[in-house]
Design a protein around this motif. Structure first.
Motif, PDB file in Angstrom:
ATOM      1  N   ILE A 140       0.857  -1.179   0.000  1.00 33.02           N
ATOM      2  CA  ILE A 140       0.000   0.000   0.000  1.00 33.02           C
ATOM      3  C   ILE A 140       0.897   1.235   0.000  1.00 33.02           C
ATOM      4  O   ILE A 140       2.093   1.149   0.311  1.00 33.02           O
ATOM      5  N   SER A 141       0.327   2.365  -0.357  1.00 29.72           N
ATOM      6  CA  SER A 141       1.080   3.619  -0.271  1.00 29.72           C
ATOM      7  C   SER A 141       0.102   4.784  -0.208  1.00 29.72           C
ATOM      8  O   SER A 141      -1.101   4.628  -0.444  1.00 29.72           O
ATOM      9  N   ASP A 142       0.635   5.940   0.137  1.00 27.98           N
ATOM     10  CA  ASP A 142      -0.130   7.185   0.079  1.00 27.98           C
ATOM     11  C   ASP A 142      -1.446   7.097   0.853  1.00 27.98           C
ATOM     12  O   ASP A 142      -2.491   7.549   0.376  1.00 27.98           O
ATOM     13  N   VAL A 143      -1.380   6.525   2.045  1.00 26.86           N
ATOM     14  CA  VAL A 143      -2.557   6.476   2.913  1.00 26.86           C
ATOM     15  C   VAL A 143      -2.833   7.872   3.473  1.00 26.86           C
ATOM     16  O   VAL A 143      -3.987   8.231   3.732  1.00 26.86           O
ATOM     17  N   HIS A 144      -1.787   8.659   3.667  1.00 26.69           N
ATOM     18  CA  HIS A 144      -1.910  10.057   4.111  1.00 26.69           C
ATOM     19  C   HIS A 144      -2.745  10.177   5.386  1.00 26.69           C
ATOM     20  O   HIS A 144      -3.695  10.967   5.457  1.00 26.69           O
ATOM     21  N   LEU A 145      -2.389   9.393   6.388  1.00 28.71           N
ATOM     22  CA  LEU A 145      -3.117   9.444   7.650  1.00 28.71           C
ATOM     23  C   LEU A 145      -3.045  10.838   8.261  1.00 28.71           C
ATOM     24  O   LEU A 145      -1.980  11.453   8.343  1.00 28.71           O
ATOM     25  N   HIS A 146      -4.202  11.319   8.680  1.00 28.28           N
ATOM     26  CA  HIS A 146      -4.298  12.654   9.263  1.00 28.28           C
ATOM     27  C   HIS A 146      -5.505  12.683  10.187  1.00 28.28           C
ATOM     28  O   HIS A 146      -6.521  12.035   9.912  1.00 28.28           O
ATOM     29  N   ALA A 147      -5.400  13.432  11.268  1.00 26.27           N
ATOM     30  CA  ALA A 147      -6.492  13.493  12.249  1.00 26.27           C
ATOM     31  C   ALA A 147      -7.785  14.000  11.638  1.00 26.27           C
ATOM     32  O   ALA A 147      -8.875  13.685  12.124  1.00 26.27           O
ATOM     33  N   ASP A 148      -7.685  14.777  10.557  1.00 26.22           N
ATOM     34  CA  ASP A 148      -8.882  15.321   9.916  1.00 26.22           C
ATOM     35  C   ASP A 148      -9.562  14.323   8.987  1.00 26.22           C
ATOM     36  O   ASP A 148     -10.587  14.659   8.379  1.00 26.22           O
ATOM     37  N   GLU A 149      -9.002  13.114   8.868  1.00 23.10           N
ATOM     38  CA  GLU A 149      -9.572  12.081   7.990  1.00 23.10           C
ATOM     39  C   GLU A 149      -9.851  10.810   8.798  1.00 23.10           C
ATOM     40  O   GLU A 149      -9.210   9.777   8.603  1.00 23.10           O
ATOM     41  N   PRO A 150     -10.817  10.868   9.725  1.00 27.41           N
ATOM     42  CA  PRO A 150     -11.064   9.710  10.604  1.00 27.41           C
ATOM     43  C   PRO A 150     -11.536   8.471   9.857  1.00 27.41           C
ATOM     44  O   PRO A 150     -11.268   7.350  10.288  1.00 27.41           O
ATOM     45  N   ALA A 151     -12.242   8.631   8.739  1.00 25.26           N
ATOM     46  CA  ALA A 151     -12.737   7.463   8.006  1.00 25.26           C
ATOM     47  C   ALA A 151     -11.582   6.678   7.395  1.00 25.26           C
ATOM     48  O   ALA A 151     -11.581   5.432   7.415  1.00 25.26           O
ATOM     49  N   THR A 152     -10.600   7.371   6.861  1.00 27.60           N
ATOM     50  CA  THR A 152      -9.435   6.688   6.301  1.00 27.60           C
ATOM     51  C   THR A 152      -8.653   5.995   7.408  1.00 27.60           C
ATOM     52  O   THR A 152      -8.196   4.848   7.239  1.00 27.60           O
ATOM     53  N   LEU A 181       9.306  -5.296 -19.508  1.00 31.72           N
ATOM     54  CA  LEU A 181       9.345  -4.479 -18.301  1.00 31.72           C
ATOM     55  C   LEU A 181       8.012  -3.750 -18.122  1.00 31.72           C
ATOM     56  O   LEU A 181       7.341  -3.414 -19.095  1.00 31.72           O
ATOM     57  N   ARG A 182       7.640  -3.482 -16.878  1.00 34.39           N
ATOM     58  CA  ARG A 182       6.395  -2.769 -16.598  1.00 34.39           C
ATOM     59  C   ARG A 182       6.508  -2.054 -15.264  1.00 34.39           C
ATOM     60  O   ARG A 182       7.418  -2.328 -14.461  1.00 34.39           O
ATOM     61  N   ARG A 183       5.586  -1.120 -15.057  1.00 31.00           N
ATOM     62  CA  ARG A 183       5.473  -0.504 -13.735  1.00 31.00           C
ATOM     63  C   ARG A 183       4.014  -0.509 -13.298  1.00 31.00           C
ATOM     64  O   ARG A 183       3.109  -0.300 -14.113  1.00 31.00           O
ATOM     65  N   ILE A 184       3.803  -0.769 -12.023  1.00 30.87           N
ATOM     66  CA  ILE A 184       2.472  -0.802 -11.428  1.00 30.87           C
ATOM     67  C   ILE A 184       2.388   0.343 -10.426  1.00 30.87           C
ATOM     68  O   ILE A 184       3.234   0.469  -9.536  1.00 30.87           O
ATOM     69  N   VAL A 185       1.363   1.187 -10.583  1.00 27.56           N
ATOM     70  CA  VAL A 185       1.195   2.353  -9.722  1.00 27.56           C
ATOM     71  C   VAL A 185       0.117   2.061  -8.685  1.00 27.56           C
ATOM     72  O   VAL A 185      -1.003   1.660  -9.031  1.00 27.56           O
ATOM     73  N   LEU A 186       0.459   2.259  -7.435  1.00 24.94           N
ATOM     74  CA  LEU A 186      -0.482   2.033  -6.346  1.00 24.94           C
ATOM     75  C   LEU A 186      -1.446   3.206  -6.212  1.00 24.94           C
ATOM     76  O   LEU A 186      -1.139   4.341  -6.579  1.00 24.94           O
ATOM     77  N   SER A 187      -2.597   2.925  -5.627  1.00 25.27           N
ATOM     78  CA  SER A 187      -3.601   3.956  -5.367  1.00 25.27           C
ATOM     79  C   SER A 187      -3.283   4.701  -4.076  1.00 25.27           C
ATOM     80  O   SER A 187      -2.674   4.148  -3.147  1.00 25.27           O
ATOM     81  N   ASP A 188      -3.705   5.952  -4.005  1.00 20.79           N
ATOM     82  CA  ASP A 188      -3.726   6.632  -2.713  1.00 20.79           C
ATOM     83  C   ASP A 188      -4.995   6.214  -1.970  1.00 20.79           C
ATOM     84  O   ASP A 188      -5.854   5.522  -2.525  1.00 20.79           O
ATOM     85  N   TRP A 189      -5.107   6.614  -0.703  1.00 18.53           N
ATOM     86  CA  TRP A 189      -6.277   6.300   0.108  1.00 18.53           C
ATOM     87  C   TRP A 189      -7.002   7.587   0.478  1.00 18.53           C
ATOM     88  O   TRP A 189      -6.393   8.553   0.942  1.00 18.53           O
ATOM     89  N   ASP A 190      -8.309   7.597   0.294  1.00 18.86           N
ATOM     90  CA  ASP A 190      -9.167   8.691   0.759  1.00 18.86           C
ATOM     91  C   ASP A 190     -10.588   8.141   0.828  1.00 18.86           C
ATOM     92  O   ASP A 190     -11.314   8.125  -0.157  1.00 18.86           O
ATOM     93  N   VAL A 191     -10.959   7.686   2.008  1.00 21.98           N
ATOM     94  CA  VAL A 191     -12.247   7.020   2.174  1.00 21.98           C
ATOM     95  C   VAL A 191     -13.401   8.019   2.126  1.00 21.98           C
ATOM     96  O   VAL A 191     -14.548   7.633   1.874  1.00 21.98           O
ATOM     97  N   SER A 192     -13.115   9.298   2.314  1.00 25.22           N
ATOM     98  CA  SER A 192     -14.169  10.314   2.258  1.00 25.22           C
ATOM     99  C   SER A 192     -14.424  10.810   0.839  1.00 25.22           C
ATOM    100  O   SER A 192     -15.355  11.586   0.613  1.00 25.22           O
TER     101      SER A 192
END
Length: 257
Positions: A23-35, A224-235
């Motif tokens: 996983i990547s780019d979860v961007h945990l922050h107090a203002d995003e309680p759902a994530t 060769l290939r590259r796979i890009v992960l999603s960021d997280w934003d449940v809101s």
């Protein structure tokens, strides 16, 4: 005989690992309680034998001493501490949480990863990175990255009082958000030639990274290939919370929402 760059760090999975989550780019922050809640629940349900977090787990991190105080950052460390009692968790620094240090790792039980790192799993080599270093057209950001990754700059900043560092982190975040909203903003992407060069040096066929928030799979040619992960934003609408699962069958995306 095929060789690889010895300067690239390696993580060799033990034979008992069957599945690995990235996983990547979860961007945990107090203002995003759902994530935050989805992230906490993920640790309770994933069947993975190990978890790799490829940067920007936290939206801001002003220094490891922030976890000395009751609050959101201490909560995140405690969630990780409990999760690492069930399986190993590896964390790579990103462009938001580049001040994650040894004390954070010791408190949480995670293992810090170099960027990039080669994961050797089921006989295959997967090149893991946050991805920001390969966005060669983003000259302004790369100058910023070179500054904040400098040991001298980090020592000077970490010597300042925590509240000053919090204010600096807020300022960096606000500048980044303002830049995103600026008219004519063009998002830099990973440079294909740089990605191919890294893969050849690592003797790997697949680069997995985050940072760009544009989940996709790109054919780089010659196998060769590259796979890009999603960021997280449940809101968000629709919500985003995605995991990439690696197994003997290859790579498969799993949506948590």
């Amino acid at each position: 005989m095929t060789t690889h760059d010895a300067a690239f760090a390696e993580c060799v999975a033990p034979p008992e690992w069957r599945t690995v989550d990235l996983i990547s780019d979860v961007h945990l922050h107090a203002d995003e309680p759902a994530t935050f809640a989805t992230w906490c629940g993920y640790f309770e349900t994933t069947p993975a034998d190990a978890i790799f977090i490829l940067g920007d787990l936290l939206e801001v991190w002003p220094g490891d001493d922030v976890a000395d105080l009751p609050g959101f950052e201490a909560q995140c460390v405690e969630v990780l501490r409990q999760a690492t009692q069930r399986r190993p968790i590896f964390v790579m620094r990103g462009n938001r949480d580049f001040l994650l240090g040894a004390d954070f790792a010791a408190r949480s039980g995670v293992t810090m990863l170099d960027d990039p790192t080669v994961l050797v799993l089921h006989g295959e080599r997967w090149l893991l990175s946050h991805g920001d270093e390969l966005c060669l057209d983003d000259h302004e950001y790369l100058e910023f990255r070179a500054q904040v990754r400098s040991p001298e700059w980090q020592r000077a900043v970490l010597a300042r009082p925590l509240e000053e560092r919090r204010a600096l982190a807020r300022s960096v975040r606000e500048q980044s958000e303002d830049r995103k909203r600026s008219p004519g903003m063009v998002w830099a992407d990973v440079d294909p030639d740089a990605a191919r060069d890294w893969l050849r040096r690592a003797n790997a066929a697949t680069l997995i990274h985050g940072h760009t928030h544009r989940p996709a799979a790109h054919d780089l040619g010659n196998g060769l290939r590259r796979i890009v992960l999603s960021d997280w934003d449940v809101s968000a609408h629709p919500p985003r919370a995605q995991v990439l699962c690696l197994s003997v069958a290859g790579a498969q995306r799993v949506d948590l929402r």
